[in-house]
Write a protein that holds these residues in place. Structure first.
Motif, PDB file in Angstrom:
ATOM      1  N   TYR A  14      -4.011  24.720  31.340  1.00 27.04           N
ATOM      2  CA  TYR A  14      -4.157  23.285  31.615  1.00 27.04           C
ATOM      3  C   TYR A  14      -5.317  23.028  32.577  1.00 27.04           C
ATOM      4  CZ  TYR A  14      -2.082  23.359  36.326  1.00 27.04           C
ATOM      5  OH  TYR A  14      -1.841  23.580  37.641  1.00 27.04           O
ATOM      6  N   VAL A  17      -8.530  23.068  30.537  1.00 31.62           N
ATOM      7  CA  VAL A  17      -8.676  21.814  29.795  1.00 31.62           C
ATOM      8  C   VAL A  17      -9.107  20.703  30.750  1.00 31.62           C
ATOM      9  CG1 VAL A  17      -7.477  20.057  28.448  1.00 31.62           C
ATOM     10  CG2 VAL A  17      -7.011  22.483  28.025  1.00 31.62           C
ATOM     11  N   THR A  20     -12.761  21.070  31.714  1.00 25.90           N
ATOM     12  CA  THR A  20     -13.647  20.723  30.611  1.00 25.90           C
ATOM     13  C   THR A  20     -13.772  19.207  30.458  1.00 25.90           C
ATOM     14  OG1 THR A  20     -13.110  22.758  29.430  1.00 25.90           O
ATOM     15  CG2 THR A  20     -14.066  20.966  28.133  1.00 25.90           C
ATOM     16  N   LEU A  42      -7.101  17.060  20.812  1.00 26.03           N
ATOM     17  CA  LEU A  42      -7.347  18.006  21.909  1.00 26.03           C
ATOM     18  C   LEU A  42      -6.605  19.319  21.688  1.00 26.03           C
ATOM     19  CD1 LEU A  42      -7.184  15.558  24.968  1.00 26.03           C
ATOM     20  CD2 LEU A  42      -9.226  16.642  24.017  1.00 26.03           C
ATOM     21  N   PHE A  46      -8.755  22.805  21.572  1.00 27.64           N
ATOM     22  CA  PHE A  46      -8.568  23.847  22.570  1.00 27.64           C
ATOM     23  C   PHE A  46      -7.589  24.934  22.130  1.00 27.64           C
ATOM     24  CE2 PHE A  46      -9.884  20.176  25.243  1.00 27.64           C
ATOM     25  CZ  PHE A  46     -11.026  20.745  25.795  1.00 27.64           C
ATOM     26  N   ILE A  53      -1.843  20.131  27.090  1.00 28.26           N
ATOM     27  CA  ILE A  53      -2.700  18.943  27.079  1.00 28.26           C
ATOM     28  C   ILE A  53      -2.124  17.856  27.970  1.00 28.26           C
ATOM     29  CG2 ILE A  53      -3.597  17.062  25.645  1.00 28.26           C
ATOM     30  CD1 ILE A  53      -5.023  19.745  25.239  1.00 28.26           C
TER      31      ILE A  53
END
Length: 243
Positions: A14, A17, A20, A42, A46, A53
């Motif tokens: 997480y 993510v 990013t 997403l 990923f 997410i």
């Protein structure tokens, strides 16, 4: 991220993510007020679970970077600065890079010889004057920061010849052949005084992000000592660490 662009296992998924998403906002791939991809999109990009997410997005919502709108999706909040450590930029530069219109209101300007701590930071003789400029900084007409900058007298005089409500200090310095080489910055958390709260339109005691910067010229002469106090809900720092 791994070499294939997918999250690696060394860092919590997480967090990867989340980092990013922040990077895409910084690089203006995703712009203020725009909606980010859906959870399903997403998850597919990923190659992670829905829980991962949602956890990443939840942290970004708590940080004030993203905003959930019922029945519409998740959007990038306007007026949020996502700055990066390691780059020497002024308020206006960071604002524009974040898709925000910057402006200022001059609070006061003075030439004084009484501020010994500030003069010591600027490595100035005890009997020399400094110029102190205080401004309220706005992002899209919302007050977001109180800025107090101290300058050696010779440099401060250059700035005082300009309209300090709209002046961009670093541009003025460069226009006069003064180039900033590097800076040292210290970041801490403080609580707003009553006066600061009134200026920023927040409650007394609310958290502020205090940033103290000393900037140096090509000859390593300290030429700027600036303290900026940001509303915590309008400024975020993103730091990329490598190991």
């Amino acid at each position: 991220m791994g070499s294939n662009g997918k999250p690696s296992k060394r860092i919590s998924l997480y967090l990867q993510v989340k980092d990013t998403i922040i990077k895409r906002i910084q690089e203006k791939i995703w712009k203020p007020n725009s909606m980010i991809p859906t959870e399903n999109e997403l998850m597919e990009e990923f190659n992670v679970s829905r829980t991962t997410i949602r956890q990443a997005i939840s942290f970004l919502v708590q940080d004030g970077i993203l905003e959930k709108k019922q029945g519409k999706g998740t959007f990038i909040k306007p007026g949020i600065f996502v700055g990066s450590l390691g780059k020497l930029k002024g308020f206006a530069e960071e604002a524009i890079e974040n898709g925000v219109f910057p402006s200022s209101k001059l609070l006061q300007v003075q030439t004084t010889g009484n501020l010994q701590a500030e003069k010591s930071t600027l490595k100035l003789p005890i009997d020399e004057n400094i110029v102190v400029i205080e401004r309220l900084r706005f992002a899209n007409q919302t007050p977001v920061a109180i800025e107090r900058s101290c300058w050696p007298n010779d440099i401060g005089k250059l700035l005082m010849n300009e309209d300090l409500n709209s002046a961009t200090f670093y541009e003025i310095l460069e226009r006069n052949g003064i180039t900033l080489k590097h800076a040292k910055e210290k970041i801490s958390a403080i609580n707003a005084t009553l006066m600061e709260a009134d200026l920023l339109g927040i409650r007394r005691g609310q958290a502020l992000l205090k940033m103290e910067r000393v900037s140096y010229g090509n000859d390593d002469r300290p030429i700027e000592f600036t303290t900026t106090k940001f509303r915590h809900d309008t400024y975020q720092y993103s730091i990329e660490l490598m190991r």
